[in-house]
Write an enzyme that holds these catalytic residues in place. Structure first.
Site, PDB file in Angstrom:
ATOM      1  N   THR A   1     -15.869 -14.191  31.130  1.00 40.64           N
ATOM      2  CA  THR A   1     -17.122 -14.957  31.077  1.00 40.64           C
ATOM      3  C   THR A   1     -17.248 -15.771  29.799  1.00 40.64           C
ATOM      4  O   THR A   1     -16.708 -15.380  28.751  1.00 40.64           O
ATOM      5  CB  THR A   1     -18.326 -13.976  31.144  1.00 40.64           C
ATOM      6  OG1 THR A   1     -19.527 -14.676  30.845  1.00 40.64           O
ATOM      7  CG2 THR A   1     -18.196 -12.839  30.145  1.00 40.64           C
TER       8      THR A   1
ATOM      9  N   TYR B   1     -23.261  -7.541  27.771  1.00 40.65           N
ATOM     10  CA  TYR B   1     -22.446  -8.070  28.878  1.00 40.65           C
ATOM     11  C   TYR B   1     -21.170  -8.724  28.335  1.00 40.65           C
ATOM     12  O   TYR B   1     -20.061  -8.406  28.764  1.00 40.65           O
ATOM     13  CB  TYR B   1     -23.286  -9.069  29.693  1.00 40.65           C
ATOM     14  CG  TYR B   1     -22.477  -9.842  30.696  1.00 40.65           C
ATOM     15  CD1 TYR B   1     -21.800  -9.195  31.728  1.00 40.65           C
ATOM     16  CD2 TYR B   1     -22.381 -11.229  30.608  1.00 40.65           C
ATOM     17  CE1 TYR B   1     -21.050  -9.912  32.641  1.00 40.65           C
ATOM     18  CE2 TYR B   1     -21.636 -11.948  31.517  1.00 40.65           C
ATOM     19  CZ  TYR B   1     -20.969 -11.291  32.535  1.00 40.65           C
ATOM     20  OH  TYR B   1     -20.210 -12.010  33.428  1.00 40.65           O
TER      21      TYR B   1
END
Ligand code: UDP
Length: 322
Positions: free
Chosen positions: A116, A140
């Site tokens: 990501t 995250y």
């Protein structure tokens, strides 16, 4: 070609399963259906299972003997990761390590990883290249950086070959509206804007209009999910052709602000829905825009849907069916 796809019933995974199926690959989806949907799996078989279930995972790997594993199963909500970090480290990091260990034990050495843009944190650059230091600003992002480090080490000494794809903002849906984004609860901007346009929600909240950006709202690089799916297919070809381990950004190289996304959603839907400015969401970076020239050069990636209006149109066609 036999491919095990974890999280293949989820949003990005299901579009990759579609692309693999259309190319004639044999697909086995491994998904616990905690976020995914059985009817999103357009090709192949589905094993309903958790990656924490090492016995089931080992049995599945032994029986299916995939040539490669594509790993999508993960939690993805930045805000939730700030509130419940351990959930992210257990699922995104520890369960990925379970999977990698299972692969090595079964002689499977090709891996495609869903990373990501959140690994970069907030670099404050107009365009981010893969060499930018990894300094995530939310759990995250950290949960994915740990995996990227493990992959690097395993590639150096344990014969693993991998491609880590750092997704910017996956968006849009299958042009035939068979599959699309369906998170529960929904946290992403485009589907929330479309649900507001549909009248399912009273208003759309803008998380912060005081960022150091042209209109004060965050800039993101929205990439159509089918272009992202294509990046996985060419990464698989690369690994199958004995290509070396690589890390690639996946984005188009231009950012749209939250307000620009909202204006485009209003135009596409023809609905002038209500918008409210509220406080910033913890963990958000003001600007995340990809320099994807490495992927274009190394694997000849040729994105086809670099058009925000088209992206939102496909998402709208899907949303109207929900
Ligand atoms: N965002 C927003 N309102 C929402 C959802 C998202 O203002 O209801 C903003 C969010 O702060 C970010 C951008 O939209 O700047 C994209 O957020 P999203 O959750 O879609 O993806 P992320 O960039 O977090 O992966």
């Amino acid at each position: 070609m036999k491919i095990l796809v974890t999280g293949g019933a989820g949003y990005i995974g299901s579009h990759v399963v579609k692309a693999l199926g259309e190319k004639g690959a044999t697909v086995l989806v491994y998904d616990d259906l905690s976020k995914g949907h059985r009817d999103a799996v357009l090709y192949g078989e589905l094993v309903v299972g958790d990656l924490a279930d090492q016995a089931l995972l080992a049995r599945t790997l032994r029986a299916f003997k995939p040539d490669a594993v594509m790993h999508f199963a993960a939690f993805i909500a930045v805000g939730e990761s700030v509130r419940e970090p351990v959930k992210y480290y257990c699922n995104n990091t520890a369960n990925t390590l379970n999977l990698l260990r299972g692969m090595l034990e079964n002689g499977i050495n090709k891996f495609i990883f869903s990373s990501t843009a959140a690994v970069y944190g907030s670099p404050g650059k107009a365009l981010i290249t893969e060499t930018e230091p990894l300094k995530p600003i939310n759990p995250y992002g950290h949960s994915k950086v740990f995996v990227e480090k493990a992959l690097e080490d395993m590639s150096a000494s344990q014969g693993l070959r991998y491609v880590s794809l750092r997704y910017f903002n996956a968006a849009g849906a299958d042009p035939e509206a068979r599959i699309g984004e369906r998170h529960q609860p929904e946290t992403h901007l485009i589907p929330l804007a479309l649900k507001t346009a549909k009248g399912e929600r009273k208003s759309l909240e803008i998380y912060g209009a005081d960022y150091p950006t042209p209109d004060g709202t965050c800039l993101r690089d929205y990439i159509h999910v089918d272009d992202l799916a294509e990046a996985h297919l060419i990464s698989l070809d690369h690994l199958s052709g004995r290509g070396k381990s690589e890390v690639f950004n996946c984005g188009y190289g231009h950012g749209y602000s939250v307000r620009e996304v909202i204006d485009t959603a209003r135009k596409v839907t023809g609905k002038d829905f209500t918008v409210e400015n509220i406080q910033r969401r913890p963990g958000d970076s003001p600007v995340l825009v990809a320099d994807s020239s490495r992927l274009k050069k190394a694997l000849n990636w040729n994105p086809k849907y670099d058009d925000l209006e088209y992206i939102i149109k496909t998402a709208w066609e899907w949303e109207k069916k929900q």
